[in-house]
Motif scaffolding. Structure first.
Motif, short mmCIF file in Angstrom:
data_model
loop_
_atom_site.label_atom_id
_atom_site.label_comp_id
_atom_site.label_asym_id
_atom_site.label_seq_id
_atom_site.Cartn_x
_atom_site.Cartn_y
_atom_site.Cartn_z
N GLN A 93 17.24 -20.22 0.12
CA GLN A 93 16.55 -20.24 1.41
C GLN A 93 16.06 -18.84 1.82
OE1 GLN A 93 19.26 -22.10 4.20
NE2 GLN A 93 18.89 -24.15 3.37
N GLN A 94 15.54 -18.11 0.84
CA GLN A 94 15.02 -16.78 1.10
C GLN A 94 13.49 -16.72 0.95
OE1 GLN A 94 17.67 -14.97 -1.94
NE2 GLN A 94 18.35 -13.57 -0.33
N GLY A 95 12.92 -17.83 0.50
CA GLY A 95 11.50 -17.85 0.20
C GLY A 95 10.61 -17.65 1.42
N GLY A 96 11.07 -18.10 2.59
CA GLY A 96 10.24 -18.00 3.78
C GLY A 96 9.97 -16.57 4.21
N ASP A 97 10.81 -15.65 3.81
CA ASP A 97 10.66 -14.26 4.21
C ASP A 97 9.97 -13.39 3.17
OD1 ASP A 97 14.01 -14.55 5.50
OD2 ASP A 97 12.11 -14.85 6.58
N GLN A 138 0.79 -1.24 0.00
CA GLN A 138 0.00 0.00 0.00
C GLN A 138 0.82 1.28 0.00
OE1 GLN A 138 -3.39 -0.29 -0.39
NE2 GLN A 138 -2.86 -2.46 -0.58
N SER A 139 2.16 1.18 -0.06
CA SER A 139 2.98 2.40 -0.11
C SER A 139 4.36 2.07 -0.64
CB SER A 139 3.11 3.03 1.28
OG SER A 139 3.94 2.24 2.12
N ILE A 140 4.98 3.06 -1.27
CA ILE A 140 6.33 2.90 -1.81
C ILE A 140 7.33 2.73 -0.67
CG2 ILE A 140 8.19 4.07 -3.05
CD1 ILE A 140 6.12 3.09 -4.92
N GLU A 141 7.15 3.51 0.42
CA GLU A 141 8.11 3.46 1.53
C GLU A 141 8.18 2.07 2.14
OE1 GLU A 141 6.90 7.43 0.59
OE2 GLU A 141 5.69 5.69 1.20
N ALA A 142 7.02 1.47 2.35
CA ALA A 142 6.99 0.13 2.92
C ALA A 142 7.61 -0.89 1.97
CB ALA A 142 5.55 -0.26 3.27
N SER A 143 7.41 -0.68 0.67
CA SER A 143 7.95 -1.61 -0.33
C SER A 143 9.47 -1.58 -0.35
CB SER A 143 7.42 -1.25 -1.72
OG SER A 143 6.01 -1.25 -1.74
N LEU A 144 10.03 -0.39 -0.14
CA LEU A 144 11.48 -0.24 -0.25
C LEU A 144 12.22 -0.51 1.06
CD1 LEU A 144 11.60 3.02 -2.44
CD2 LEU A 144 11.76 0.64 -3.20
N SER A 145 11.49 -0.77 2.11
CA SER A 145 12.12 -0.95 3.42
C SER A 145 12.79 -2.31 3.59
CB SER A 145 11.08 -0.77 4.54
OG SER A 145 10.04 -1.75 4.42
N ASN A 146 12.40 -3.28 2.76
CA ASN A 146 12.94 -4.64 2.90
C ASN A 146 14.03 -4.88 1.85
OD1 ASN A 146 13.46 -7.36 3.13
ND2 ASN A 146 11.31 -7.96 3.28
N PRO A 147 15.28 -5.13 2.25
CA PRO A 147 16.37 -5.37 1.28
C PRO A 147 16.11 -6.55 0.35
CG PRO A 147 17.25 -4.98 3.49
CD PRO A 147 15.76 -5.13 3.64
N LEU A 148 15.30 -7.53 0.85
CA LEU A 148 15.01 -8.70 0.02
C LEU A 148 14.25 -8.31 -1.24
CD1 LEU A 148 15.09 -11.75 -0.38
CD2 LEU A 148 13.01 -11.92 1.02
N HIS A 149 13.45 -7.25 -1.17
CA HIS A 149 12.69 -6.80 -2.34
C HIS A 149 13.63 -6.37 -3.48
CE1 HIS A 149 9.00 -5.82 0.39
NE2 HIS A 149 9.21 -7.11 0.24
N TYR A 150 14.73 -5.73 -3.12
CA TYR A 150 15.71 -5.34 -4.13
C TYR A 150 16.35 -6.58 -4.76
CZ TYR A 150 15.46 -0.63 -2.15
OH TYR A 150 15.03 0.60 -1.71
N THR A 151 16.65 -7.56 -3.93
CA THR A 151 17.29 -8.79 -4.42
C THR A 151 16.38 -9.53 -5.39
OG1 THR A 151 18.49 -9.02 -2.33
CG2 THR A 151 18.35 -10.96 -3.73
N VAL A 152 15.11 -9.68 -5.02
CA VAL A 152 14.16 -10.38 -5.88
C VAL A 152 13.96 -9.61 -7.19
CG1 VAL A 152 11.75 -11.13 -6.11
CG2 VAL A 152 12.98 -11.51 -3.96
#
Length: 474
Positions: A103-107, A37-51
């Motif tokens: 082993q990153q799928g769980g997060d 629901q927001s850009i800020e929340a989307s960018l807060s997780n480093p895993l999102h950049y990796t995926v």
């Protein structure tokens, strides 16, 4: 291998990979925004950049290794949807396997994958459909599309035109047909004008925009076929022939297909279109910078030109571009306004010794300001706008006038098989010393046969020396 469509194939491949990357990036951002629901929340997780990086890499690998966009212009709406869905599914399957192995799928949120899959399908389908529409609907009918002539016999002309048109290739347009066994000049076959016959084939070919020739002459002798092919090659035109040519030397030639016909492709030159795209990119940058500088110079040069002689600030003239295309060239006026009329009176003083190019050291038609403009090459600066338009390149061959071009033979015409340039090899090697048009052609063909990005860069540097010191490079 579609060797004859190398240019179109490269443009398709890289354009579609770029489109796929844009769609993946847009779909991934969309999925994250919908999930969190927001850009800020989307960018807060480093895993999102990796995926996101994984998805971009998978997109490129799938496009290059699977070549899933091959034949995209022949796919209808249903087949296109199926192809995109398959690509989308395999992308999701691959990313899940990667996340499982690392082993990153769980997060990671599974809902994000669902949103991404839907968004990526929609974006990819729409953008690729738009790309097909643009290339087939617009580019195919533009002046940049390769102009194709069909050379055949009356009995086969209708079928060949029908088949080539149904192939849905976007990078060439059938501009004319020559019927060799009868005189049908002036008529049309499936909307394509018949422009000549056996006697006038090369007379009309030399004077029209022409990039490629498709030839099917089953009743012609090998000697005739060889002569036609050699003459077109000499002109710098690519030839596709649709028969077995066992008696011809095929060394250095290419077998392939053209609109579902098996052909041998004959050409004296091959330019890597990937490097040609880089050349065009450099032209755009140079053309833009040069155009800005021209705009800055114009008020000052316009005042000087106007103070000395009446008439317009700019001089324009129709010139001949790549493979016979006409375009209007622009310069700062360096001559009196009656220069063209006075040229006939001075023709016997032409230092070139023929009418294929006019050159006179102390040309009385040139104004005092014009002499300064020509000495510093400032008169050529408006041609940067021609470079931006694509009519010219920074480096190429000198574009002749229509009057000069009408006198060209097949050998001379080959110098127009590339985009003309602001500067070129004969300008930097023979400026002030060339007095024979044969030398001009020799330098131009040396450039064409040995073209590289390095050679362009070298000629540009030499041009600076020519302008600063007023003599050709040694």
């Amino acid at each position: 291998m579609h060797a004859i469509n190398r240019k179109g194939r490269l443009i398709e491949t890289y354009s579609l990979i770029l489109i796929d990357l844009i769609c993946v990036a847009a779909a991934y951002v969309t999925a994250l925004v919908l999930r969190f629901q927001s850009i800020e929340a989307s960018l807060s997780n480093p895993l999102h950049y990796t995926v996101g990086l994984y998805l971009m890499l998978l997109c490129v690998l799938y496009g290059v290794m699977m070549d899933w966009n091959r034949g995209i212009f022949k796919r209808g709406k249903y087949r296109e949807a199926v192809a995109v869905a398959k690509y989308d599914f395999l992308m999701m399957l691959a990313i899940l396997v990667i996340l499982y192995i690392t082993q990153q799928g769980g997060d990671y949120s599974r809902l994000t994958f669902g949103y991404f899959t839907i968004a990526n399908f929609i974006y990819t389908y729409l953008l690729q459909s738009a790309f097909k529409w643009f290339m087939s609907g617009y580019y195919n009918h533009s002046r940049n599309a390769d102009q194709l002539m069909i050379v055949t016999e009356e009995a086969y002309a209708d079928e060949i035109i029908k088949k080539i048109k149904s192939s849905k290739d976007w990078n060439y347009r059938i501009s004319s047909v020559v019927v060799m066994d009868t005189d049908a000049t002036g008529s049309e076959i499936r909307g394509v004008p018949v422009t000549g016959n056996k006697e006038t084939l090369f007379e009309v070919s030399r004077q029209m925009p022409l990039d490629q020739v498709f030839m099917y002459l089953p009743h012609a002798s090998v000697d005739e076929i060889r002569e036609y092919i050699v003459d077109f090659e000499t002109m710098g035109v690519v030839v596709h022939y649709n028969v077995e040519l066992r008696e011809l030397n095929l060394s250095g030639k290419t077998a392939g297909s053209f609109a579902d016909y098996s052909v041998m492709t004959f050409s004296l030159q091959y330019m890597d279109y990937r490097r040609m795209l880089i050349k065009r990119f450099i032209d755009l940058i140079g053309g833009l910078l040069g155009s800005v500088f021209t705009i800055i110079l114009t008020p000052f040069l316009a005042l000087a030109i106007k103070l000395e002689s009446r008439g317009p600030v700019f001089f324009s003239q129709v010139r001949i571009g790549k493979n016979g295309r006409r375009f209007r060239i622009y310069k700062f006026r360096s001559m009196y306004i009656d220069a063209e009329e006075r040229k006939k009176e001075l023709q016997d003083q032409n230092e070139m010794g023929d009418n294929l190019m006019f050159k006179m050291e102390n040309d009385p038609r040139i104004t005092h300001v014009g002499k300064l403009l020509r000495k510093t090459s400032l008169d050529e600066f408006p041609q940067f706008f021609n470079v931006l338009k694509g009519d010219m390149s920074l480096v190429g061959t000198r574009p002749p006038t229509e009057e000069e071009f009408e006198q060209y033979n097949n050998y001379y015409r080959r110098r127009m098989s590339i985009t003309p340039g602001l500067t070129g090899m004969w300008q930097v090697k023979g400026r002030g010393v060339v007095t024979d048009f044969e030398d001009v052609v020799r330098y131009d063909l040396e450039y064409i046969d040995n073209w590289s990005l390095y050679l362009d860069f070298k000629i540009l540097l030499q041009t600076v020396g020519v302008v600063l010191f007023g003599k050709g490079a040694k």
